[in-house]
Design a protein around this motif. Sequence first.
Motif, mmCIF file in Angstrom:
data_model
loop_
_atom_site.group_PDB
_atom_site.id
_atom_site.type_symbol
_atom_site.label_atom_id
_atom_site.label_comp_id
_atom_site.label_asym_id
_atom_site.label_seq_id
_atom_site.Cartn_x
_atom_site.Cartn_y
_atom_site.Cartn_z
ATOM 1 N N TYR A 60 57.386 -49.871 -11.710
ATOM 2 C CA TYR A 60 56.404 -49.467 -12.717
ATOM 3 C C TYR A 60 55.069 -50.165 -12.497
ATOM 4 C CZ TYR A 60 60.318 -47.693 -15.529
ATOM 5 O OH TYR A 60 61.414 -47.003 -15.981
ATOM 6 N N ASP A 62 52.239 -52.282 -14.097
ATOM 7 C CA ASP A 62 52.330 -53.278 -15.172
ATOM 8 C C ASP A 62 51.743 -52.791 -16.492
ATOM 9 O OD1 ASP A 62 51.810 -56.213 -13.048
ATOM 10 O OD2 ASP A 62 53.616 -55.080 -13.559
ATOM 11 N N SER A 63 50.766 -51.914 -16.421
ATOM 12 C CA SER A 63 50.073 -51.509 -17.649
ATOM 13 C C SER A 63 50.937 -50.669 -18.575
ATOM 14 C CB SER A 63 48.797 -50.746 -17.299
ATOM 15 O OG SER A 63 49.114 -49.511 -16.678
ATOM 16 N N LYS A 65 54.716 -50.565 -18.231
ATOM 17 C CA LYS A 65 56.153 -50.783 -18.035
ATOM 18 C C LYS A 65 56.912 -51.098 -19.318
ATOM 19 C CE LYS A 65 55.716 -55.638 -16.656
ATOM 20 N NZ LYS A 65 55.992 -56.602 -15.553
ATOM 21 N N ASP A 66 56.228 -51.528 -20.356
ATOM 22 C CA ASP A 66 56.923 -51.809 -21.619
ATOM 23 C C ASP A 66 57.026 -50.590 -22.515
ATOM 24 O OD1 ASP A 66 55.318 -55.051 -21.797
ATOM 25 O OD2 ASP A 66 57.247 -54.496 -20.925
ATOM 26 N N ARG A 67 56.375 -49.493 -22.137
ATOM 27 C CA ARG A 67 56.345 -48.317 -22.987
ATOM 28 C C ARG A 67 56.907 -47.062 -22.314
ATOM 29 N NH1 ARG A 67 51.544 -46.341 -24.121
ATOM 30 N NH2 ARG A 67 50.451 -47.339 -22.384
ATOM 31 N N THR A 69 59.437 -45.060 -19.419
ATOM 32 C CA THR A 69 60.688 -45.159 -18.670
ATOM 33 C C THR A 69 60.843 -43.945 -17.772
ATOM 34 O OG1 THR A 69 61.745 -46.370 -20.491
ATOM 35 C CG2 THR A 69 63.186 -45.405 -18.818
ATOM 36 N N ASN A 85 55.093 -44.963 -27.837
ATOM 37 C CA ASN A 85 53.932 -45.669 -28.379
ATOM 38 C C ASN A 85 52.658 -45.292 -27.619
ATOM 39 O OD1 ASN A 85 52.462 -47.437 -29.990
ATOM 40 N ND2 ASN A 85 52.911 -49.213 -28.690
#
Length: 123
Positions: A60, A62-63, A65-67, A69, A85
């Motif tokens: 992913y 980095d910008s 990868k938390d949102r 998949t 989000n």
Amino acid sequence: QVQMVESGGGLVQVGTSLRLSCVASGRIDNGFGLGWFRRPPGKEREFVAAISWNSGGTYYDDSIKDRFTISVDNAKKSVYLQMNNLKPEDTAVYYCAVSRRGVAGIESMYDYWGQGTQVTVSS
């Protein structure tokens, strides 16, 4: 030759979710990688995420990868991008692509591209 067709884009509100789909036709070999890229308005196309066709290993930016998949369904020859989000800066044309050289985060490593699907995030 591999052809890719994206779907699932649209106009959504900030903070909501969207799932993009991409169906491949043609031969996909075990060593291939599938990726998602996006082109924001007025900007260059940028890498979002990639996945290995056979191992399912992911990569992913980095910008996001938390949102976001990425996932793959080998039986359906499809790759998906679940986006949660959503933010206005996620507004872009999203492209799926296939790399014969495996998982990669560089546009030049990809050999086959879809036409793109527009995602617009409204505040």
